[in-house]
Design an enzyme around this catalytic site. Structure first.
Site, PDB file in Angstrom:
ATOM      1  N   ASP A 407     -25.417   3.252 -17.854  1.00 25.04           N
ATOM      2  CA  ASP A 407     -25.184   4.001 -16.823  1.00 25.04           C
ATOM      3  C   ASP A 407     -24.677   3.630 -15.558  1.00 25.04           C
ATOM      4  OD1 ASP A 407     -25.687   6.431 -15.557  1.00 25.04           O
ATOM      5  OD2 ASP A 407     -27.870   5.681 -14.910  1.00 25.04           O
ATOM      6  N   GLU A 410     -19.277   3.461 -13.614  1.00 26.64           N
ATOM      7  CA  GLU A 410     -17.982   3.983 -13.003  1.00 26.64           C
ATOM      8  C   GLU A 410     -17.207   2.914 -12.596  1.00 26.64           C
ATOM      9  OE1 GLU A 410     -21.053   5.547 -12.618  1.00 26.64           O
ATOM     10  OE2 GLU A 410     -20.448   6.816 -14.584  1.00 26.64           O
ATOM     11  N   ASP A 485     -25.108  13.728 -14.317  1.00 26.09           N
ATOM     12  CA  ASP A 485     -26.008  14.378 -13.694  1.00 26.09           C
ATOM     13  C   ASP A 485     -25.913  15.790 -13.284  1.00 26.09           C
ATOM     14  OD1 ASP A 485     -27.455  11.995 -13.763  1.00 26.09           O
ATOM     15  OD2 ASP A 485     -26.792  11.480 -11.582  1.00 26.09           O
TER      16      ASP A 485
HETATM   17  C1  GLC Z   1     -28.118   8.195 -12.950  1.00 28.98           C
HETATM   18  C2  GLC Z   1     -28.301   8.623 -14.500  1.00 28.98           C
HETATM   19  C3  GLC Z   1     -29.566   9.281 -14.917  1.00 28.98           C
HETATM   20  C4  GLC Z   1     -30.461   8.401 -14.669  1.00 28.98           C
HETATM   21  C5  GLC Z   1     -30.625   7.981 -13.273  1.00 28.98           C
HETATM   22  C6  GLC Z   1     -31.589   6.647 -13.154  1.00 28.98           C
HETATM   23  O1  GLC Z   1     -28.492   9.157 -12.145  1.00 28.98           O
HETATM   24  O2  GLC Z   1     -27.049   9.558 -14.416  1.00 28.98           O
HETATM   25  O3  GLC Z   1     -29.371   9.855 -15.978  1.00 28.98           O
HETATM   26  O4  GLC Z   1     -31.589   8.795 -14.974  1.00 28.98           O
HETATM   27  O5  GLC Z   1     -29.359   7.191 -12.920  1.00 28.98           O
HETATM   28  O6  GLC Z   1     -31.569   5.654 -14.082  1.00 28.98           O
END
Ligand code: GLC
Length: 801
Positions: A407, A410, A485
């Site tokens: 995650d 980017e 998200d």
């Molecule tokens: C980001 C991710 C989400 C995750 C969060 C905490 O917002 O997109 O899926 O739960 O981070 O790790």
């Protein structure tokens, strides 16, 4: 049309007169007297690569997107020169290059249809801010041309009249039309006159695409740096374009373990261990199938990657094993930001080995993420990727985690205006040192790649499972993905529908959304409708931020739980169908979902449809995307179909109202299809499958269906231990014939098929299996007519009275 002088005033430069030609095997060079060179490579008869320089020499030819396994080679290549043009002729294409200005026109060589034509074609502008060039390309839009692709854009499927940017961006609670968001997939398909072609602009800088927004008759694409470097891919079928693009940028390197196609439950965050167990136990207690449980960032010690919070998870290895004994595979999140902490081994090692990204003038790239101030590994360096892969030993090999979730790659950085690294950050880019302007769009991809190699190595002989948020073209080789998200709104349900379809037509099929919405909380009705759609997405996971309440299947009311169970069970029943489609994806690049335009491009009615899609190649579904609906109007594509719930036979090629109370969703099976079904299991491998159902849908005529199977994990299938069955159905007025052909060495546990016959227009008088007459007593008459047969039958005849 804009004339050059107008554009010149805007600072644009153009190729001038052609002066020389050179050929080097499959590559042709066309030079002009102002140092422009067009390098044209004939990749395949239907795939041409166009590359331009303005200085007479090219950059090192390196791409993260193009796979070394891409097919190359053509059947025919002929070059003809006349006073005005060069003609490059393959068995599929005729490409004309004008000597005056290097403009390109590409025709279907067989019927001379003009497929794609440069308007101004290649031009450029010097970048005063950064040096180098802004490289541009413009093409004329054909009569009634439509455009599709570009990855995860939350826009109408047909991109005509719109403009987009590719710059992977953390986009919390993005909306319809937010652009750019998490992915950069600079590939689109154009369709006109029933002919489709694709353009893949393999440039990792910030790129732009305009499909007739700025100028009604012009499609253009450009980049803030790098080379004009694009692949032209001819269909003429859109499916062929997507398959060729996938061949170029890569199919998934192996099948996912079958459990990864099951249902996944996630939340930010399940902790401590007791909470995780409570959730998994509840799934089993309520008999809702589930294969994976996720650990979000709170499992770590202070958000340090590769560590555990021992208060919450005192013995992760034991917990992971206990979960596995109950059928749950544990998937753990790993982010790129490494906490600045001189006591933390991962940080110390990366610092010592000089693996962190640095600013142009020397200091480390420092940014705030969940753990506070972090440094970030330079995943574009092979040595760093190797080191990163190695870090998974403990997590995967020792503790037994079976999936990793990447995650924030980017890369996302909090509290800075651009939400990512500044442009000046330096990257290795596999030895082609560059700034973040060039590496940004591939940073997440290279992280996922390193993670994938670690997973693969330490999970061996099991198959790896990785999920990533950021991606560039080619990332589909290593990992699955989700759409980031989103929000618990009806609009987001339709965005999820579009994004999954668009990803599939952009070569990245293994994708899904946060079912139910990440931000905010859905009502039970929205949650139910989203599950109904989500079970038809290749990646099927409920996830939410947890800030606004729970989103487990029992968090609403009993009716919701029952309907959700029913649809998750349906997903599990259809696993052999999805697995077969996945096999075709890794073999041929065939997308797992087909938007109607992919399914039937010849029918103009499909060009602006976004809601309906075909799951695999024989199941048509259409989500309900509004509250209080009792059904909806939808377009049934040409051909004939059976309503999945009622067996009603419907003729396609028209719109139709379809009933769908809250416990149902419009779903149709193509006539003639033979759909394989497993019995319901609580998780993949829970039971030994003793019989596989084949739902046979009668058709007057012929249809071919397929069934792939193997051990559902491991690599034996690559050594021939798989089975691939082809079922040929031939329906006559008074007879139904099913012929089976099998290849591969795998023997499944089941010995028999249970044939369930739908829509048979005659009463059966005689049954013949492999030339033997079988007693009619074998027919069972329940809701459908059914019979059990040996799985290795070669030919079945059902003869009517
Ligand atoms: C980001 C991710 C989400 C995750 C969060 C905490 O917002 O997109 O899926 O739960 O981070 O790790």
């Amino acid at each position: 049309m804009i004339v050059n002088t107008e554009l010149e005033q805007k600072g644009n430069l153009f190729p001038s007169k052609f002066v020389s030609f050179k050929k080097d095997v499959d590559t042709l060079y066309f030079s002009t007297d102002n140092n422009v060179v067009l390098q044209l490579t004939v990749f395949r008869d239907s795939v041409l690569r166009f590359r331009y320089t303005t200085t007479g020499t090219f950059d090192n030819d390196f791409s993260y997107a193009i796979t070394k396994y891409a097919s190359k080679g053509y059947n025919h290549l002929e070059i003809v020169e006349n006073d005005e043009e060069y003609h490059i002729i393959t068995s599929k294409l005729l490409c004309k290059i004008a000597k005056e200005n290097l403009r390109i026109r590409i025709y279907d060589v067989k019927d001379n249809t003009l497929i794609n034509e440069d308007e101004i074609g290649f031009h450029w502008e010097e970048s005063y801010e950064y040096g180098g060039n802004i490289v541009k390309m413009s093409k004329t839009i054909n009569d009634r041309e439509s455009y599709f692709g570009l990855g995860d854009k939350p826009e109408h499927l047909n991109l005509k009249g719109k403009r987009f940017e590719n710059w992977v961006t953390d986009s919390y609670a993005f909306g319809k039309q937010t652009d750019p968001i998490y992915k950069a997939i600079p590939f689109f398909t154009g369709l006109h006159h029933n002919k489709a072609y694709g353009i893949f602009f393999d440039n990792t800088f910030r790129t732009y695409f305009d499909f007739g927004q700025e100028r009604r008759n012009v499609t253009s694409f450009w980049a803030q740096g790098g080379e004009m470097n694009y692949y032209f891919i001819y269909g003429p079928k859109m499916n062929d374009v997507v398959e060729s693009y996938t061949d170029l940028t890569g199919k998934p390197h192996q099948l996912p373990p079958l459990w990864a196609l099951g249902f996944h439950q996630c939340k930010w965050s399940y902790y401590p261990e007791a909470n995780v167990k409570e959730i998994t136990n509840k799934f089993r207690e309520l008999q809702i199938p589930c294969d994976a449980i996720y650990l979000d960032i709170d499992y770590m010690d202070g958000f340090r990657c590769f560590t555990w919070n021992k208060d919450y998870f005192p013995d992760p290895k034991r917990m992971v094993k206990e979960l596995l004994d109950d059928g749950f595979k544990t998937v753990a999140i790993i982010d790129p930001g490494i906490k600045i902490d001189h006591e933390y081994s991962v940080f110390k090692e990366a610092l010592e080995k000089d693996y962190f990204c640095k600013r142009a003038d020397g200091p480390y790239m420092k940014g705030k993420v969940w753990p506070g101030e972090c440094y970030f590994p330079d995943f574009t360096k092979p040595e760093v990727r190797d080191w990163w892969s190695g870090l998974f030993k403990e997590l995967v090999e020792d503790i037994g985690v079976q999936g990793v979730w990447n995650d924030m790659n980017e890369p996302a950085v909090m509290e800075v205006p651009n939400k990512t690294f500044p442009d000046d950050v330096r990257h290795d880019y596999d030895g082609n040192r560059c700034s973040h302007r060039k590496a940004h769009n591939v940073y997440g991809m290279q992280m996922a790649r390193a993670t994938y190699h670690g997973m693969k190595k330490f999970n061996y002989p099991k198959r790896p499972f990785v999920i990533t948020r950021a991606a560039y073209s080619g990332t589909q080789r290593y990992t699955s993905t989700w759409t980031g998200d989103n929000v618990a709104t009806w609009e987001h349900l339709s965005i999820a529908n579009i994004q999954a379809q668009r990803m599939a037509m952009s070569g990245f099929s293994f994708a899904g959304s946060d079912i139910g919405g990440f931000a905010e909380q859905p009502q039970g009705e929205l949650y139910t409708r989203w599950i109904q759609l989500g079970v038809f997405h290749p990646f099927c996971r409920v996830h939410s931020s947890g800030d606004h309440g729970d989103q487990e299947p029992w968090a609403f009311d009993d009716d919701v739980t029952d309907i959700v169970r029913k649809f998750i069970e349906l997903r599990y029943q259809l696993l052999p169908y999805l697995y077969t489609a996945f096999w075709k994806l890794i073999e041929h690049g065939t997308p797992l979902l087909q938007s109607l335009v992919l399914f039937d491009q010849e029918d103009q009615q499909t060009h602006y449809r976004t809601d309906e899609f075909v799951y695999g190649n024989q199941i048509l579904v259409c989500p309900i995307q509004e509250p209080n609906a009792k059904g909806r109007r939808m377009y049934i594509p040409r051909g004939s179909w059976y309503n999945f719930w009622t067996d009603e036979y419907v003729e396609g090629g028209k719109e139709k109202w379809v009933d769908a109370e809250i416990d149902s969703m419009p779903m149709f099976i193509k006539e003639g299809a033979i759909i394989p079904k497993f019995p319901v299991q609580q998780y993949v491998g829970e039971i030994e499958i003793e019989e596989l159902a084949l739902e046979v849908y009668y058709k007057l005529g012929k249809e071919v269906s397929e069934l792939y199977d193997d051990a559902h994990d491991g690599y034996d299938y690559t050594k021939g231990r798989y089975s691939f069955r082809t079922f040929k159905l031939t329906g006559k007025a008074n007879e139904l014939i099913i012929q089976q052909h099998k290849e591969g060495k795998y023997e499944a546990s089941y010995k028999t098929f249970k044939l369930n016959l739908h829509g048979l227009p005659f009463e059966i008088k005689e049954i013949q299996i492999d030339n033997e007459i079988i007693s009619i007593e074998n027919l069972q008459v329940n809701e459908t007519l059914s019979m059990v047969v040996d799985k290795n039958f070669a030919e079945i005849h059902l003869i009517g009275k």
